[in-house]
Design a protein around this motif. Structure first.
Motif, PDB file in Angstrom:
ATOM      1  N   THR A 209       1.826  33.698   6.602  1.00 60.93           N
ATOM      2  CA  THR A 209       1.024  32.654   7.352  1.00 60.93           C
ATOM      3  C   THR A 209       1.304  31.356   6.467  1.00 60.93           C
ATOM      4  O   THR A 209       1.806  31.407   5.174  1.00 60.93           O
ATOM      5  N   TRP A 210       0.993  30.096   7.002  1.00 56.95           N
ATOM      6  CA  TRP A 210       1.165  28.930   6.176  1.00 56.95           C
ATOM      7  C   TRP A 210      -0.110  28.014   6.972  1.00 56.95           C
ATOM      8  O   TRP A 210      -0.624  27.923   7.930  1.00 56.95           O
ATOM      9  N   GLU A 211      -0.578  27.141   5.950  1.00 56.39           N
ATOM     10  CA  GLU A 211      -1.614  26.491   6.382  1.00 56.39           C
ATOM     11  C   GLU A 211      -1.800  25.022   5.566  1.00 56.39           C
ATOM     12  O   GLU A 211      -1.737  25.221   4.310  1.00 56.39           O
ATOM     13  N   ASN A 212      -1.768  23.865   6.371  1.00 53.44           N
ATOM     14  CA  ASN A 212      -2.070  22.655   5.541  1.00 53.44           C
ATOM     15  C   ASN A 212      -3.006  22.034   6.380  1.00 53.44           C
ATOM     16  O   ASN A 212      -3.116  21.771   7.564  1.00 53.44           O
ATOM     17  N   VAL A 213      -3.855  21.294   5.491  1.00 53.23           N
ATOM     18  CA  VAL A 213      -5.024  20.575   6.073  1.00 53.23           C
ATOM     19  C   VAL A 213      -5.046  19.174   5.105  1.00 53.23           C
ATOM     20  O   VAL A 213      -5.032  19.289   3.600  1.00 53.23           O
ATOM     21  N   ARG A 214      -5.046  18.043   5.416  1.00 56.11           N
ATOM     22  CA  ARG A 214      -5.111  16.705   4.722  1.00 56.11           C
ATOM     23  C   ARG A 214      -5.907  15.714   5.544  1.00 56.11           C
ATOM     24  O   ARG A 214      -5.933  15.591   6.674  1.00 56.11           O
ATOM     25  N   VAL A 215      -6.752  15.032   4.607  1.00 56.63           N
ATOM     26  CA  VAL A 215      -7.534  13.972   5.158  1.00 56.63           C
ATOM     27  C   VAL A 215      -7.326  12.771   4.104  1.00 56.63           C
ATOM     28  O   VAL A 215      -7.463  12.808   3.030  1.00 56.63           O
ATOM     29  N   ASN A 216      -7.123  11.640   4.783  1.00 62.95           N
ATOM     30  CA  ASN A 216      -7.030  10.353   4.138  1.00 62.95           C
ATOM     31  C   ASN A 216      -7.829   9.308   4.513  1.00 62.95           C
ATOM     32  O   ASN A 216      -8.077   9.298   5.986  1.00 62.95           O
ATOM     33  N   GLY A 217      -8.356   8.496   3.699  1.00 57.98           N
ATOM     34  CA  GLY A 217      -9.102   7.097   4.157  1.00 57.98           C
ATOM     35  C   GLY A 217      -8.622   5.965   3.552  1.00 57.98           C
ATOM     36  O   GLY A 217      -8.248   6.122   2.316  1.00 57.98           O
ATOM     37  N   THR A 218      -8.797   4.979   4.441  1.00 55.91           N
ATOM     38  CA  THR A 218      -8.283   3.618   3.953  1.00 55.91           C
ATOM     39  C   THR A 218      -9.285   2.600   4.223  1.00 55.91           C
ATOM     40  O   THR A 218      -9.747   2.438   5.568  1.00 55.91           O
ATOM     41  N   TRP A 219      -9.700   1.705   3.238  1.00 58.17           N
ATOM     42  CA  TRP A 219     -10.547   0.652   3.520  1.00 58.17           C
ATOM     43  C   TRP A 219      -9.876  -0.645   2.978  1.00 58.17           C
ATOM     44  O   TRP A 219      -9.298  -0.666   1.855  1.00 58.17           O
ATOM     45  N   ASN A 220      -9.941  -1.610   4.155  1.00 54.84           N
ATOM     46  CA  ASN A 220      -9.181  -2.746   3.821  1.00 54.84           C
ATOM     47  C   ASN A 220     -10.462  -3.986   3.684  1.00 54.84           C
ATOM     48  O   ASN A 220     -11.306  -4.000   4.735  1.00 54.84           O
ATOM     49  N   HIS A 221     -10.274  -4.995   2.942  1.00 56.20           N
ATOM     50  CA  HIS A 221     -11.210  -6.041   2.755  1.00 56.20           C
ATOM     51  C   HIS A 221     -10.365  -7.379   2.391  1.00 56.20           C
ATOM     52  O   HIS A 221      -9.943  -7.389   1.497  1.00 56.20           O
ATOM     53  N   ARG A 222     -10.808  -8.367   3.397  1.00 62.74           N
ATOM     54  CA  ARG A 222     -10.174  -9.673   3.104  1.00 62.74           C
ATOM     55  C   ARG A 222     -11.152 -10.464   2.645  1.00 62.74           C
ATOM     56  O   ARG A 222     -12.016 -10.902   3.468  1.00 62.74           O
ATOM     57  N   PHE A 223     -11.130 -10.813   1.296  1.00 59.44           N
ATOM     58  CA  PHE A 223     -12.071 -11.901   0.690  1.00 59.44           C
ATOM     59  C   PHE A 223     -11.907 -13.115   1.114  1.00 59.44           C
ATOM     60  O   PHE A 223     -13.075 -13.745   1.391  1.00 59.44           O
ATOM     61  N   ALA A 224     -10.689 -13.649   1.285  1.00 55.44           N
ATOM     62  CA  ALA A 224     -10.549 -14.924   1.819  1.00 55.44           C
ATOM     63  C   ALA A 224      -9.031 -14.868   2.588  1.00 55.44           C
ATOM     64  O   ALA A 224      -8.279 -13.741   2.671  1.00 55.44           O
ATOM     65  N   ALA A 225      -8.608 -16.109   2.942  1.00 56.88           N
ATOM     66  CA  ALA A 225      -7.260 -16.076   3.450  1.00 56.88           C
ATOM     67  C   ALA A 225      -6.044 -15.507   2.785  1.00 56.88           C
ATOM     68  O   ALA A 225      -5.155 -15.050   3.238  1.00 56.88           O
ATOM     69  N   ASP A 226      -6.492 -15.824   1.508  1.00 55.31           N
ATOM     70  CA  ASP A 226      -5.084 -15.446   0.494  1.00 55.31           C
ATOM     71  C   ASP A 226      -5.542 -14.300  -0.395  1.00 55.31           C
ATOM     72  O   ASP A 226      -4.771 -14.016  -1.162  1.00 55.31           O
ATOM     73  N   GLN A 227      -6.414 -13.508  -0.198  1.00 55.63           N
ATOM     74  CA  GLN A 227      -6.796 -12.520  -0.951  1.00 55.63           C
ATOM     75  C   GLN A 227      -7.347 -11.302  -0.176  1.00 55.63           C
ATOM     76  O   GLN A 227      -8.155 -11.172   0.686  1.00 55.63           O
ATOM     77  N   ARG A 228      -6.733 -10.026  -0.473  1.00 53.43           N
ATOM     78  CA  ARG A 228      -7.061  -8.853   0.191  1.00 53.43           C
ATOM     79  C   ARG A 228      -7.053  -7.692  -0.858  1.00 53.43           C
ATOM     80  O   ARG A 228      -6.370  -7.591  -1.605  1.00 53.43           O
ATOM     81  N   ILE A 229      -7.894  -6.510  -0.713  1.00 51.31           N
ATOM     82  CA  ILE A 229      -8.146  -5.468  -1.321  1.00 51.31           C
ATOM     83  C   ILE A 229      -7.926  -4.130  -0.494  1.00 51.31           C
ATOM     84  O   ILE A 229      -8.346  -4.035   0.567  1.00 51.31           O
ATOM     85  N   GLU A 230      -7.142  -3.100  -0.817  1.00 50.41           N
ATOM     86  CA  GLU A 230      -7.073  -2.119  -0.075  1.00 50.41           C
ATOM     87  C   GLU A 230      -7.387  -0.703  -1.047  1.00 50.41           C
ATOM     88  O   GLU A 230      -6.587  -0.617  -2.007  1.00 50.41           O
ATOM     89  N   LEU A 231      -8.097   0.122  -0.521  1.00 47.50           N
ATOM     90  CA  LEU A 231      -8.594   1.221  -1.209  1.00 47.50           C
ATOM     91  C   LEU A 231      -8.118   2.409  -0.497  1.00 47.50           C
ATOM     92  O   LEU A 231      -8.562   2.512   0.759  1.00 47.50           O
TER      93      LEU A 231
END
Length: 658
Positions: A209-231
């Motif tokens: 048998t084989w079994e693969n389980v994966r969960v990913n999460g992404t959060w994006n936040h744009r502070f201003a028109a020229d700044q953005r963070i992604e986690l």
């Protein structure tokens, strides 16, 4: 994937530039594919597009000596969606079915999709083995064996996704993927003894048998028109089991039972800042922790084959930390410059026999600094024709499975009081392996035609240090036998270099031959690719001291034809590889036959949302080795030749939008 220029398909998955699968980084939605991921069981209906990157960038892993293939799964729909895909493919005894259901819903700022696939397969291969080696009486022996090998099993996968637009500045997405399958394999050999008393392959019955389980999460936040963070954060869980019975004339000779698990957690983030109108600056990090545990017990006549090793857990751990910075600079409408710097630290720890007295872990730590430069020059600021140039540094870290120093006896020589042969060595991992490092140069020209077609030519060069290759040696003393044994073990073998030229052309036939603009060929689209490769391993004399598995050239030719007056599209693709030799060691040469893979299809659209597709593939299996043979020959004249053939495969699929 066989339609993509410069992409070869083999048992290790897709690979670029003729290099082995481990040199090519496979990504799923921008994240490395989990260990043991069964790519051939991923339904095409779940895929949005496939991206091929010839050189790495700082914000993706630098583990891409040959390049990167990024498989983008379909996003959650912007409106409600229901679709069903039913399929049949030929099997040995009956047709094999598969079903793919996709459910999607959107409410306000929330979009959810749930694709589910269930499938079964049954394939039959015709295998032929021929060997000349020392027989059971210590004298030369030759034998030929043939077998019908049957593989079958069911499986399923799903990939739920949720996108939530929290506000104009924030968004959250969750992506899951689960895959589960059961496999079976049965091989029955018919033997022909040509000389002496040869060592023969046993019949086998295998399942697992084989079994693969994966969960990913992404959060994006744009502070201003020229700044953005992604986690981003993710967890993965992989499990596998196997049960192998080897029989001779109906009597069980040995049995191997075991399995393993490979679990990991990742966390990454990046901060992007626009500096005026010309610069886009990004800085980020990428963290990964993985643990792999394996267990295996091999018995002979009910007793452990190697009492000091069987049933013992083997484990390995890897900790990877990476930090990077990159600047995308639009110097002018004609010139774009990308500068990147990525630093990765890889720390591995493996234990020969976990839980046993005196089994101290083996530590290995390496650091890789990857400067990256990409330059683009548009010949005309308003056009698309361009020249691309890249200078990069990349690497390939050893697979965790190669670090586990657990011996595996050759099935033909299970008696540890006898010496085996160089053709039939035992195998063991190497906890001291170092990453392979590569410095690369890429240069390409792309010409776009008025009707939408294009042609391109590119050249590349890679200089590789600490090349890993499996080396077979006669070891006078081993921990699992009382006599000398031939042992195959991966080692940092040498330095190497590889270069190549890649051509690609695609577009409407009328763009290349105007006389075809009318008539039946009006809707004909053509594509073709030709790649030429050359490589050299410094520690080996020529000729044929090439990188293992890199063919001298590869070519593909394909077409798509819309039939006038009918809602019917026909298409096909032919992929060719030549025969070639590779010097593996000073006294070992491997020969490979030429291969041909043909894919043709027809698609009939009854109405919007209802279509049927019939496809035929000949010469290879999905993500399996193509039909052909390999022959490994020793300096003393001993050899082993294996040939594998599979019949044509027929697939019929019905797509219905509910």
């Amino acid at each position: 994937m066989r339609r993509l220029p410069g992409v070869n398909i083999g048992s290790g998955g897709p690979r670029l530039r003729g290099l082995g699968a481990g040199f090519t980084l496979i990504l799923i939605n921008g994240d490395p594919a989990p260990q043991g991921f069964a790519l051939d069981q991923l339904s095409p209906s779940q895929i949005e597009r496939i991206e091929v990157l010839r050189a790495p960038t700082a914000d993706t892993s630098a583990q891409a000596i040959a390049g990167t293939i990024n498989i983008i799964l379909k996003d959650a729909p912007r409106r409600s969606e229901r679709s069903l895909r039913l399929g049949l493919q030929d099997g040995v005894e009956r047709p094999q079915a598969n079903v793919n259901l996709n459910l999607g819903e959107t409410r306000g700022g929330v979009a959810v999709s749930l694709p589910i696939s269930a499938f079964e397969w049954e394939r039959e291969n015709r295998n032929t083995n021929e060997r000349r080696m020392t027989g059971t009486d210590a004298r030369p022996a030759v034998a030929r064996q043939t077998a019908d090998q049957r593989n079958w099993g069911p499986g399923f996968n799903d990939g739920p996704r949720l996108n939530w637009k929290i506000s104009d500045e924030q968004s959250l997405s969750l992506q899951g993927f689960a895959q589960k399958g059961w496999w079976n394999n049965r091989t029955d050999w018919a033997s022909e003894i040509l000389l002496g008393a040869p060592v023969l392959e046993d019949d086998s019955a295998q399942n697992g048998t084989w079994e693969n389980v994966r969960v990913n999460g992404t959060w994006n936040h744009r502070f201003a028109a020229d700044q953005r963070i992604e986690l981003r954060a993710g967890v993965q869980r992989n499990r596998w089991t196997f049960d192998v019975h080897n029989r001779r004339q109906g009597v069980e000779q040995s049995r191997a039972v075991g399995g393993g698990e490979d679990d990991g957690i990742t966390q990454a983030g990046k901060y992007s800042l626009l500096l005026g109108q010309a610069h886009s600056l990004t800085a980020g990090w990428d963290l990964e922790a993985r643990e792999r545990d394996e267990r295996r017990t091999v018995t002979r006549n009910g007793a452990p084959l190697l009492p000091d090793f069987e049933g013992q857990p083997y484990d390995a751990e890897v900790r990877r930390t990476a930090f990077y910075v990159q600047d995308e600079w639009e110097i002018s409408p004609q010139w774009q410059l990308y500068l990147g710097l990525r630093h990765e630290r890889i720390r591995t720890e493996s234990r020969v026999i976990a839980g046993t007295a005196g089994a101290a872990p083996i530590l290995n730590e390496s650091r890789v600094l990857s400067p990256l430069l990409h330059l683009t020059w548009k010949l005309d600021p308003k056009g698309r024709d361009m020249v691309r140039a890249s200078i990069t540094r990349s690497y390939r870290a050893p697979n965790l499975g190669l670090l586990l120093a657990r011996p595996t006896l050759n099935s033909g020589y299970l008696d540890t009081t006898r010496t085996n042969t160089e053709i039939a060595p035992d195998r063991i991992g190497n906890a001291a392996l170092r990453p392979e490092l590569s410095t690369g140069l890429d240069l390409a020209f792309e010409k776009y035609l008025a009707g939408g077609g294009m042609w391109s030519v590119g050249v590349f060069h890679r200089r590789i240090t600490d090349l890993v290759r499996t080396v077979t040696t006669l070891q006078p003393t081993v921990a699992w036998a009382s006599v000398p044994r031939w042992v195959a073990q991966p080692r940092n073998f040498s330095r190497a270099s590889t270069s190549g030229v890649e051509f690609e052309v695609r577009g409407r036939a009328a763009e290349f031959v105007p006389s075809l603009a009318n008539g039946a060929a009006k809707g004909l689209n053509l594509r073709a690719g030709l790649s030429l490769y050359r490589s050299r391993v410094e520690a080996l004399p020529g000729p044929d001291n090439r990188l293992d598995g890199q063919q001298p050239w590869t070519a593909s030719l394909g077409f798509d034809q819309r039939i006038n007056g009918l809602p019917l599209t026909l298409g096909g693709n032919l992929a060719l590889n030549p025969a070639y030799d590779t010097r593996l060691t000073l006294d070992q040469i491997q020969q490979r036959s030429g291969t041909r893979s043909l894919d043709v299809f027809g698609q009939w659209i009854f109405k919007p949302g209802l279509s049927m597709r019939l496809a035929l593939a000949h010469g290879s299996q999905p993500f399996g080795p193509p039909n052909g043979w390999t022959r490994t020959e020793q300096a003393n004249g001993d050899y082993a030749r294996g040939e594998r053939r599979t019949g044509a495969q027929v697939n019929l699929a019905l797509y219905l939008r509910l």
